[in-house]
Design a protein around this motif. Structure first.
Motif, mmCIF file in Angstrom:
data_model
loop_
_atom_site.group_PDB
_atom_site.id
_atom_site.type_symbol
_atom_site.label_atom_id
_atom_site.label_comp_id
_atom_site.label_asym_id
_atom_site.label_seq_id
_atom_site.Cartn_x
_atom_site.Cartn_y
_atom_site.Cartn_z
ATOM 1 N N GLU A 114 0.831 -1.208 0.000
ATOM 2 C CA GLU A 114 0.000 0.000 0.000
ATOM 3 C C GLU A 114 0.872 1.268 0.000
ATOM 4 N N TYR A 115 1.897 1.282 0.844
ATOM 5 C CA TYR A 115 2.794 2.448 0.924
ATOM 6 C C TYR A 115 3.453 2.699 -0.432
ATOM 7 N N ASN A 116 3.953 1.614 -1.027
ATOM 8 C CA ASN A 116 4.627 1.722 -2.311
ATOM 9 C C ASN A 116 3.677 2.296 -3.370
ATOM 10 N N HIS A 117 2.462 1.772 -3.386
ATOM 11 C CA HIS A 117 1.452 2.215 -4.347
ATOM 12 C C HIS A 117 1.118 3.691 -4.129
ATOM 13 N N LYS A 118 0.894 4.056 -2.888
ATOM 14 C CA LYS A 118 0.509 5.445 -2.580
ATOM 15 C C LYS A 118 1.629 6.424 -2.923
ATOM 16 N N GLY A 122 1.623 9.649 -5.637
ATOM 17 C CA GLY A 122 1.890 11.034 -5.258
ATOM 18 C C GLY A 122 1.476 11.383 -3.837
ATOM 19 N N ILE A 123 1.004 10.388 -3.088
ATOM 20 C CA ILE A 123 0.688 10.650 -1.667
ATOM 21 C C ILE A 123 1.962 10.346 -0.875
ATOM 22 N N THR A 124 2.694 11.383 -0.531
ATOM 23 C CA THR A 124 3.951 11.179 0.198
ATOM 24 C C THR A 124 3.892 11.934 1.534
#
Lengths: 195, 133
Positions: A114-118, A122-124
Motif C-alpha cells: 500500500e505504501y509503495n502504491h501510494k 503522489g501521496i507522500t
C-alpha cells in the motif's frame, strides 16, 4: 464468559497483579499518544484548508478492508491462544499464536504494498497535510504491529518451553497489547480511508 | 458461565468463552462490511461521518469489553481508562466549536463576496460582520 478470565485478586495493595496494572498503565499512555495525534488530524481535517483529501480510489479501500479483517482475525486467534494456555493445551496455544503472528506479517506485507502504491500515486510524507498525517498515524501503528510481532514470538517460544503452564499472565498481557493494536486500526481505518 | 463436557467427560470452563469470542469475531467482521458499505452509499456527509464513527465506537467497545476482558476487570482499571478516554475526547470536543464558528464566518464571508460581485448592493447588516476575521 467473564468468569473464565476472572482471576482471584492478586496479593497487592490494588488487588491487581503488577504485570496487568503495568500493562494497562502502558496502554493508557498509548491511548494518549494515539489520541493526541488522531484528535490533531480530526481538528485539522475539519478546519484546515491545506488538508486535501485524495479520492477514495487512490486510497486503496479494498486492501485496507482486507487488513482490517486480518487484524480482527488475529485478535480472535490471540484470545484462542490464551484459552489454549489456560487449558494447558500447548498445541492449541502454539497453533493460534502462530496464526496471530502470521496475521501480523500479512498486515505488514499489505501495508508495504500500500505504501509503495501510494507513494507512486503522489501521496507522500511531504505532499500535503493529509500525506503527513497518513504516514505518521499508520507508520506509528505499523511500528506497534512490528513490536507486537516480536513480543508474540518471545511469548510463543517461552510458551513452547513450558514457561506458562502454571502462570499464563504474560500471555494475557501480550494479548492486551495486541488487541489494543487492533483497536487503534479499527479507528484509523474509517477516518483515513472512508470519510 | 456454563461449563461443557469434553470428550473425556471433563468439564471445560472455557467452552462458552470460545463461543462468545467467535460471535464477537463475526459481529466485528459484519460491522467492518457495514462501515465500508455505508461509505459507498450516497449519504449526506454529516450522516456518513456519524454512522462511521458510531460503528467504529461499537467495534472498539466489543474488542475492549470481550477480547481485552474489560467486562471482568475491576473498578480501578475501568475508571482509569474512562478518565483517559475523557481526556482524549476533551482534545477534540473542546476545539470543534471554534472550528464550527470559523466555518460559519467563512460561509457568511463567501455570501458577502457573492452579493458584492453581483452588484446587489450591500448585504444585510448581520452579514456585513461575517467575514471580518
Amino acid at each position: 464468559m467473564s468468569t473464565a478470565h476472572a482471576h482471584a485478586p492478586a496479593n497487592t495493595s490494588t488487588g491487581i497483579s503488577h504485570a496487568k496494572l503495568g500493562t494497562w498503565s502502558f496502554l493508557a499512555s498509548e491511548i494518549m499518544l494515539f489520541g493526541g495525534l488522531i484528535s490533531a488530524y480530526v481538528i485539522l481535517r475539519s478546519g484546515s484548508s491545506h488538508m486535501a483529501i485524495p479520492p477514495r480510489e487512490m486510497m486503496g479501500v479494498p486492501l485496507a478492508t482486507i487488513n482490517t479483517f486480518v487484524l480482527i482475525t488475529s485478535s480472535v486467534t490471540m484470545v484462542l491462544a490464551l484459552v489454549g494456555i489456560q487449558r494447558g493445551n500447548i498445541q492449541q496455544f502454539a497453533r493460534f499464536m502462530s496464526c496471530t503472528i502470521g496475521g501480523g506479517f500479512i498486515f505488514l506485507l499489505i501495508k508495504a504494498y500500500e505504501y509503495n502504491h501510494k507513494w507512486h500515486e503522489g501521496i507522500t510524507l511531504s505532499s500535503n497535510l493529509f500525506g503527513s498525517f497518513y504516514y505518521t498515524l499508520t507508520g506509528l501503528h505499523v511500528l506497534h504491529v512490528t513490536g507486537g510481532i516480536v513480543l508474540l514470538f518471545m511469548i510463543l517460544f517461552a510458551g513452547l518451553r513450558g514457561d506458562y503452564t502454571k502462570n499464563h499472565e504474560r500471555v494475557e498481557c501480550a494479548g492486551l497489547y495486541w488487541h489494543f493494536v487492533d483497536l487503534v486500526w479499527v479507528i484509523l481505518f474509517p477516518i483515513l480511508y472512508l470519510l | 458461565m456454563s461449563t461443557e463436557a469434553t470428550p473425556h467427560g471433563e468439564h471445560d470452563p472455557h467452552a462458552s468463552a470460545v463461543r462468545t469470542y467467535l460471535v464477537i469475531f463475526v459481529t466485528l467482521a459484519l460491522l467492518t462490511l457495514l462501515t465500508v458499505g455505508v461509505a459507498y452509499m450516497k449519504l449526506p456527509h454529516a450522516a456518513g461521518v456519524v454512522i462511521a464513527l458510531l460503528i467504529a465506537a461499537a467495534k472498539v467497545f466489543l474488542i475492549a469489553a470481550f477480547f481485552m476482558h474489560l467486562r471482568s476487570e475491576g473498578r480501578l482499571i475501568n475508571v482509569s481508562l474512562g478518565i483517559c478516554l475523557a481526556l482524549v475526547l476533551i482534545l477534540v470536543v473542546f476545539v470543534l466549536p471554534d472550528i464550527g464558528l470559523h466555518e460559519l464566518e467563512a460561509i457568511q464571508h463567501e455570501k458577502h463576496q457573492h452579493h458584492v460581485h453581483l452588484g446587489d448592493g450591500p448585504p444585510p447588516a448581520e452579514d456585513a460582520h461575517g467575514g471580518g476575521h
